[in-house]
Scaffold this motif. Sequence first.
Motif, PDB file in Angstrom:
ATOM      1  N   LYS A   1       0.822  -1.217   0.000  1.00 31.62           N
ATOM      2  CA  LYS A   1       0.000   0.000   0.000  1.00 31.62           C
ATOM      3  C   LYS A   1       0.855   1.265   0.000  1.00 31.62           C
ATOM      4  N   ARG A   2       2.184   1.083   0.026  1.00 30.11           N
ATOM      5  CA  ARG A   2       3.122   2.204   0.134  1.00 30.11           C
ATOM      6  C   ARG A   2       2.814   3.040   1.383  1.00 30.11           C
ATOM      7  N   TYR A   3       2.638   2.311   2.474  1.00 25.68           N
ATOM      8  CA  TYR A   3       2.235   2.892   3.747  1.00 25.68           C
ATOM      9  C   TYR A   3       3.255   2.551   4.829  1.00 25.68           C
ATOM     10  N   SER A   4       4.513   2.400   4.415  1.00 23.79           N
ATOM     11  CA  SER A   4       5.533   1.863   5.299  1.00 23.79           C
ATOM     12  C   SER A   4       5.755   2.701   6.555  1.00 23.79           C
ATOM     13  N   LEU A   5       5.561   3.992   6.456  1.00 20.67           N
ATOM     14  CA  LEU A   5       5.829   4.871   7.593  1.00 20.67           C
ATOM     15  C   LEU A   5       4.789   4.728   8.711  1.00 20.67           C
ATOM     16  N   ILE A   6       3.682   4.038   8.422  1.00 19.27           N
ATOM     17  CA  ILE A   6       2.647   3.902   9.446  1.00 19.27           C
ATOM     18  C   ILE A   6       3.148   3.090  10.645  1.00 19.27           C
TER      19      ILE A   6
ATOM     20  N   GLU B   1      -8.891  -9.516  -0.118  1.00 19.23           N
ATOM     21  CA  GLU B   1      -9.399  -8.138  -0.171  1.00 19.23           C
ATOM     22  C   GLU B   1      -8.297  -7.132   0.135  1.00 19.23           C
ATOM     23  N   PHE B   2      -7.479  -7.431   1.146  1.00 21.79           N
ATOM     24  CA  PHE B   2      -6.378  -6.530   1.497  1.00 21.79           C
ATOM     25  C   PHE B   2      -5.393  -6.386   0.330  1.00 21.79           C
ATOM     26  N   TYR B   3      -5.122  -7.509  -0.331  1.00 21.94           N
ATOM     27  CA  TYR B   3      -4.210  -7.465  -1.479  1.00 21.94           C
ATOM     28  C   TYR B   3      -4.814  -6.661  -2.626  1.00 21.94           C
ATOM     29  N   PHE B   4      -6.079  -6.853  -2.878  1.00 15.67           N
ATOM     30  CA  PHE B   4      -6.771  -6.133  -3.950  1.00 15.67           C
ATOM     31  C   PHE B   4      -6.741  -4.630  -3.687  1.00 15.67           C
ATOM     32  N   ILE B   5      -7.028  -4.252  -2.444  1.00 18.56           N
ATOM     33  CA  ILE B   5      -7.021  -2.830  -2.075  1.00 18.56           C
ATOM     34  C   ILE B   5      -5.610  -2.252  -2.181  1.00 18.56           C
ATOM     35  N   ALA B   6      -4.617  -3.022  -1.758  1.00 14.86           N
ATOM     36  CA  ALA B   6      -3.235  -2.551  -1.832  1.00 14.86           C
ATOM     37  C   ALA B   6      -2.787  -2.361  -3.276  1.00 14.86           C
ATOM     38  N   TYR B   7      -3.294  -3.220  -4.154  1.00 19.59           N
ATOM     39  CA  TYR B   7      -2.921  -3.152  -5.561  1.00 19.59           C
ATOM     40  C   TYR B   7      -3.568  -1.958  -6.253  1.00 19.59           C
ATOM     41  N   ASP B   8      -4.859  -1.734  -6.029  1.00 21.48           N
ATOM     42  CA  ASP B   8      -5.556  -0.606  -6.666  1.00 21.48           C
ATOM     43  C   ASP B   8      -6.862  -0.334  -5.913  1.00 21.48           C
ATOM     44  N   GLU B   9      -6.870   0.728  -5.111  1.00 24.48           N
ATOM     45  CA  GLU B   9      -8.054   1.054  -4.315  1.00 24.48           C
ATOM     46  C   GLU B   9      -9.256   1.409  -5.184  1.00 24.48           C
ATOM     47  N   GLU B  10      -9.039   2.153  -6.248  1.00 20.59           N
ATOM     48  CA  GLU B  10     -10.142   2.605  -7.094  1.00 20.59           C
ATOM     49  C   GLU B  10     -10.846   1.429  -7.767  1.00 20.59           C
ATOM     50  N   VAL B  11     -10.056   0.505  -8.297  1.00 24.62           N
ATOM     51  CA  VAL B  11     -10.639  -0.684  -8.923  1.00 24.62           C
ATOM     52  C   VAL B  11     -11.380  -1.525  -7.884  1.00 24.62           C
ATOM     53  N   ALA B  12     -10.813  -1.596  -6.677  1.00 27.56           N
ATOM     54  CA  ALA B  12     -11.458  -2.352  -5.607  1.00 27.56           C
ATOM     55  C   ALA B  12     -12.821  -1.756  -5.255  1.00 27.56           C
ATOM     56  N   LYS B  13     -12.909  -0.422  -5.245  1.00 32.52           N
ATOM     57  CA  LYS B  13     -14.174   0.248  -4.947  1.00 32.52           C
ATOM     58  C   LYS B  13     -15.227  -0.072  -6.004  1.00 32.52           C
ATOM     59  N   THR B  14     -14.824   0.001  -7.259  1.00 27.98           N
ATOM     60  CA  THR B  14     -15.777  -0.285  -8.350  1.00 27.98           C
ATOM     61  C   THR B  14     -16.189  -1.749  -8.377  1.00 27.98           C
ATOM     62  N   SER B  15     -15.389  -2.602  -7.746  1.00 32.44           N
ATOM     63  CA  SER B  15     -15.711  -4.035  -7.697  1.00 32.44           C
ATOM     64  C   SER B  15     -16.650  -4.373  -6.540  1.00 32.44           C
ATOM     65  N   GLY B  16     -17.011  -3.370  -5.757  1.00 32.61           N
ATOM     66  CA  GLY B  16     -17.955  -3.591  -4.667  1.00 32.61           C
ATOM     67  C   GLY B  16     -17.327  -3.906  -3.334  1.00 32.61           C
ATOM     68  N   ILE B  17     -16.007  -3.848  -3.260  1.00 27.21           N
ATOM     69  CA  ILE B  17     -15.318  -4.103  -1.990  1.00 27.21           C
ATOM     70  C   ILE B  17     -15.452  -2.881  -1.082  1.00 27.21           C
ATOM     71  N   LYS B  18     -15.742  -3.125   0.185  1.00 22.35           N
ATOM     72  CA  LYS B  18     -15.870  -2.037   1.165  1.00 22.35           C
ATOM     73  C   LYS B  18     -14.487  -1.561   1.573  1.00 22.35           C
ATOM     74  N   VAL B  19     -13.917  -0.709   0.740  1.00 19.04           N
ATOM     75  CA  VAL B  19     -12.526  -0.284   0.886  1.00 19.04           C
ATOM     76  C   VAL B  19     -12.285   0.444   2.197  1.00 19.04           C
ATOM     77  N   ASN B  20     -13.139   1.417   2.519  1.00 14.11           N
ATOM     78  CA  ASN B  20     -12.928   2.207   3.730  1.00 14.11           C
ATOM     79  C   ASN B  20     -12.963   1.337   4.987  1.00 14.11           C
ATOM     80  N   LEU B  21     -13.943   0.447   5.058  1.00 14.30           N
ATOM     81  CA  LEU B  21     -14.063  -0.442   6.215  1.00 14.30           C
ATOM     82  C   LEU B  21     -12.845  -1.347   6.346  1.00 14.30           C
ATOM     83  N   LEU B  22     -12.399  -1.919   5.238  1.00  7.44           N
ATOM     84  CA  LEU B  22     -11.251  -2.823   5.263  1.00  7.44           C
ATOM     85  C   LEU B  22      -9.952  -2.083   5.552  1.00  7.44           C
TER      86      LEU B  22
END
Length: 265
Positions: A34-39, A152-173
């Motif tokens: 997710k390029r979120y390493s600093l978290i 789901e986590f992998y899908f979101i990490a790969y592309d959040e926008e595509v995950a949203k259009t696929s019906g995945i609850k991105v914000n919740l996950l």
Amino acid sequence: MFEMFEYDFMQRAFIAGIIIAILASISGTFIVLKRYSLIGETLAHSALLGVAIGLVAEYNPLWMAVIFALFSAWLIEYLRSAFSIYSDAILAILLSGSLALAIIIVSLGGAFNNSLFSYLFGSILSVRSEDIIVISIFGAISLVILLLFSKEFYFIAYDEEVAKTSGIKVNLLNFLLVSVVAVIIALSIRVVGSLLISALMIIPTISALQFRVGFLKTVIFSLIIALFSVMAGMTISFYFSLPSGATIVMCVLFIFIISLITNRR
């Protein structure tokens, strides 16, 4: 070599270290993608703030670390989604703010003692049987969540926008993932230290990515690297009287350098 297991504190440290290595390496894979390493560093400092408040107010430092790490994780995700603030900017603000508050609270309360020092850099001597129970319970819950929602986590990490259009609850996950990471970090600082846990979470995954072997094998390689580093680091720290957290991180860095050299193209 096995004489160190004659000591109860080493047995507890190895159990805790193995659990943490498993959790940190698996969760770190999603964080890096997710390029979120600093978290990791940010939540570690937030957990340290909880420890400082716990020591000064005489509450359980571990529980306070979990509470503050969770609150920071939710705040980070809320600010990122609600205000469209750059992720790295949010992390930098909370990282510096948490550390500054922790230093002020500790200075005012006069709580800068060996207990806080062990949370900063990790200490195998500070791991108690009660800590093992807490780490095991929450670690098992965290691992189940990571495995249950791994696709789901992998899908979101790969592309959040595509995950949203696929019906995945991105914000919740996203909230769920950062919550799991927060708990793992809060549980880990007792062994590895708040200043070093981010390295154990991020570097094994980066090392594994150098082999370019696909997602599943990357997770497995990252897990193997983290486990080896924890066991080797604790063994070296025992026999050479070195800080356990720092020694573990140096082992991880050594493997990372090897991965760079062997996969250089």
